[in-house]
Motif scaffolding. Sequence first.
Motif, PDB file in Angstrom:
ATOM      1  N   PRO A  69       0.862 -22.476   1.292  1.00 31.59           N
ATOM      2  CA  PRO A  69       1.795 -21.751   0.428  1.00 31.59           C
ATOM      3  C   PRO A  69       1.269 -20.365   0.070  1.00 31.59           C
ATOM      4  O   PRO A  69       0.063 -20.171  -0.127  1.00 31.59           O
ATOM      5  CB  PRO A  69       1.880 -22.636  -0.831  1.00 31.59           C
ATOM      6  N   GLY A  70       2.167 -19.408   0.014  1.00 35.04           N
ATOM      7  CA  GLY A  70       1.803 -18.074  -0.430  1.00 35.04           C
ATOM      8  C   GLY A  70       1.744 -18.001  -1.947  1.00 35.04           C
ATOM      9  O   GLY A  70       2.139 -18.933  -2.648  1.00 35.04           O
ATOM     10  N   ARG A  71       1.232 -16.889  -2.437  1.00 34.85           N
ATOM     11  CA  ARG A  71       1.195 -16.645  -3.884  1.00 34.85           C
ATOM     12  C   ARG A  71       1.871 -15.304  -4.159  1.00 34.85           C
ATOM     13  O   ARG A  71       1.465 -14.269  -3.635  1.00 34.85           O
ATOM     14  CB  ARG A  71      -0.247 -16.600  -4.393  1.00 34.85           C
ATOM     15  N   LEU A  72       2.917 -15.342  -4.965  1.00 38.28           N
ATOM     16  CA  LEU A  72       3.600 -14.103  -5.324  1.00 38.28           C
ATOM     17  C   LEU A  72       2.663 -13.218  -6.135  1.00 38.28           C
ATOM     18  O   LEU A  72       1.947 -13.691  -7.010  1.00 38.28           O
ATOM     19  CB  LEU A  72       4.849 -14.408  -6.152  1.00 38.28           C
ATOM     20  N   GLY A  73       2.688 -11.933  -5.832  1.00 35.22           N
ATOM     21  CA  GLY A  73       1.861 -11.009  -6.586  1.00 35.22           C
ATOM     22  C   GLY A  73       2.240  -9.572  -6.309  1.00 35.22           C
ATOM     23  O   GLY A  73       3.238  -9.283  -5.637  1.00 35.22           O
ATOM     24  N   SER A 155      20.335  -7.064  -1.831  1.00 39.06           N
ATOM     25  CA  SER A 155      19.154  -6.302  -2.232  1.00 39.06           C
ATOM     26  C   SER A 155      17.892  -7.103  -1.990  1.00 39.06           C
ATOM     27  O   SER A 155      17.934  -8.297  -1.667  1.00 39.06           O
ATOM     28  CB  SER A 155      19.236  -5.956  -3.729  1.00 39.06           C
ATOM     29  N   VAL A 156      16.779  -6.438  -2.196  1.00 35.59           N
ATOM     30  CA  VAL A 156      15.499  -7.096  -2.401  1.00 35.59           C
ATOM     31  C   VAL A 156      14.868  -6.468  -3.633  1.00 35.59           C
ATOM     32  O   VAL A 156      15.162  -5.317  -3.976  1.00 35.59           O
ATOM     33  CB  VAL A 156      14.537  -6.962  -1.199  1.00 35.59           C
ATOM     34  N   SER A 157      14.015  -7.245  -4.298  1.00 31.83           N
ATOM     35  CA  SER A 157      13.228  -6.683  -5.396  1.00 31.83           C
ATOM     36  C   SER A 157      11.769  -6.692  -4.992  1.00 31.83           C
ATOM     37  O   SER A 157      11.285  -7.636  -4.362  1.00 31.83           O
ATOM     38  CB  SER A 157      13.438  -7.466  -6.696  1.00 31.83           C
ATOM     39  N   LEU A 158      11.061  -5.614  -5.336  1.00 35.04           N
ATOM     40  CA  LEU A 158       9.650  -5.461  -5.002  1.00 35.04           C
ATOM     41  C   LEU A 158       8.835  -5.508  -6.284  1.00 35.04           C
ATOM     42  O   LEU A 158       9.190  -4.878  -7.286  1.00 35.04           O
ATOM     43  CB  LEU A 158       9.408  -4.130  -4.287  1.00 35.04           C
ATOM     44  N   LEU A 159       7.727  -6.249  -6.269  1.00 33.50           N
ATOM     45  CA  LEU A 159       6.852  -6.384  -7.428  1.00 33.50           C
ATOM     46  C   LEU A 159       5.703  -5.402  -7.262  1.00 33.50           C
ATOM     47  O   LEU A 159       4.916  -5.502  -6.316  1.00 33.50           O
ATOM     48  CB  LEU A 159       6.327  -7.817  -7.520  1.00 33.50           C
ATOM     49  N   LEU A 160       5.614  -4.441  -8.194  1.00 32.04           N
ATOM     50  CA  LEU A 160       4.692  -3.320  -8.026  1.00 32.04           C
ATOM     51  C   LEU A 160       3.909  -3.045  -9.302  1.00 32.04           C
ATOM     52  O   LEU A 160       4.370  -3.336 -10.406  1.00 32.04           O
ATOM     53  CB  LEU A 160       5.485  -2.055  -7.665  1.00 32.04           C
ATOM     54  N   ALA A 161       2.748  -2.462  -9.133  1.00 28.86           N
ATOM     55  CA  ALA A 161       1.974  -2.004 -10.284  1.00 28.86           C
ATOM     56  C   ALA A 161       2.529  -0.697 -10.831  1.00 28.86           C
ATOM     57  O   ALA A 161       2.444  -0.421 -12.035  1.00 28.86           O
ATOM     58  CB  ALA A 161       0.503  -1.838  -9.896  1.00 28.86           C
ATOM     59  N   ALA A 210      -0.579 -10.075  -4.116  1.00 28.79           N
ATOM     60  CA  ALA A 210       0.074 -11.139  -3.373  1.00 28.79           C
ATOM     61  C   ALA A 210      -0.872 -11.748  -2.351  1.00 28.79           C
ATOM     62  O   ALA A 210      -1.770 -11.078  -1.832  1.00 28.79           O
ATOM     63  CB  ALA A 210       1.311 -10.588  -2.673  1.00 28.79           C
ATOM     64  N   ARG A 211      -0.655 -13.042  -2.053  1.00 28.98           N
ATOM     65  CA  ARG A 211      -1.359 -13.719  -0.965  1.00 28.98           C
ATOM     66  C   ARG A 211      -0.311 -14.290  -0.024  1.00 28.98           C
ATOM     67  O   ARG A 211       0.507 -15.118  -0.422  1.00 28.98           O
ATOM     68  CB  ARG A 211      -2.261 -14.829  -1.500  1.00 28.98           C
ATOM     69  N   GLN A 212      -0.289 -13.826   1.203  1.00 24.42           N
ATOM     70  CA  GLN A 212       0.739 -14.235   2.152  1.00 24.42           C
ATOM     71  C   GLN A 212       0.590 -15.704   2.544  1.00 24.42           C
ATOM     72  O   GLN A 212      -0.518 -16.228   2.660  1.00 24.42           O
ATOM     73  CB  GLN A 212       0.638 -13.379   3.416  1.00 24.42           C
TER      74      GLN A 212
END
Length: 310
Positions: A69-73, A155-161, A210-212
């Motif tokens: 499993p990946g990890r969202l980040g 759409s897509v949403s991107l998680l960013l710093a 994130a971890r793919q």
Amino acid sequence: MQINGLHHVTAISGPARRNLDFYGRVLGLRLVKKTVNFDDPGTYHLYYGDADAAPGSILTFFPWDQAAPGRLGIGETQETVFRVPEGAIGFWTHRFVELGVPHEAPAKRFGESVLSFRDPDGMRLALVGLPGVESEPCWTEGGIAVENAIRGFHSVSLLLADAAPTAAILTDIFGFAETAREGSLIRYAVAGTKVGGVIDLRVAGGFLPARQGAGSVHHIAFRAADDAAQEEMVRRLVENHRIRTTEQRDRNYFRSVYFREPGHVLFEIATDVPGFAVDEPAAELGRALKLPAGLEAHRAQIEAVLPALD
């Protein structure tokens, strides 16, 4: 005329048969291409889309049976969102309950009804109900009635710093403009592009990277009408942002270049041409295993290791 917006989204999944069952049977998408990962031909590359396999409707997967499993980040696509008719949200809520699909209660986002859910690998997805899309063509042979069927990406949403560096790429290279803000979300859209014309940036400083893995989006691809349009985007990336892409790679159905945008999400620029009907009739898309010319000599060996999908 150049049409901007998303071309496709590519993700990682677990077993191929389970993936096909979910996206074909549960969501009613069309399997528009059954091929292999050109860099790992012992693995499928499955493409789903609308009736016409149009850019902006294409969700693709690299399915690996043993994928962790990946990890969202930070630096990853957080959610991939499809368009459905405004009145279809109730149908999909009931369908997800009946089929045991993990989902949240419908909510409002930028004034639109959104139903968030997850696939069997935990990939974050959503449906957004929009007025007027019921008149658009759709794929109904998957068993979903025309008034409820999916009409490509919203759409897509991107998680960013930090949103600003990524926003600079979206606006300068791909023709997006900021249209609204809501909480930690900043919405960018392309005027006049109905399908795949929205990107939401979610700022979330302090999250782990994130971890793919299974359930992760590997990359998102933006449209270029042809090689010349792609070359112009590549030129502006270098001159305006000091970002270099990979060399062009022939993916049979489009030609691609790749780069990491400043927020670390992997972006692709994919040409609309030649399209998915280049190696099989449009009416028969997705039925036969298609291989690039360089792998045809190894078809027997490849077919022997690929899992059955029937």
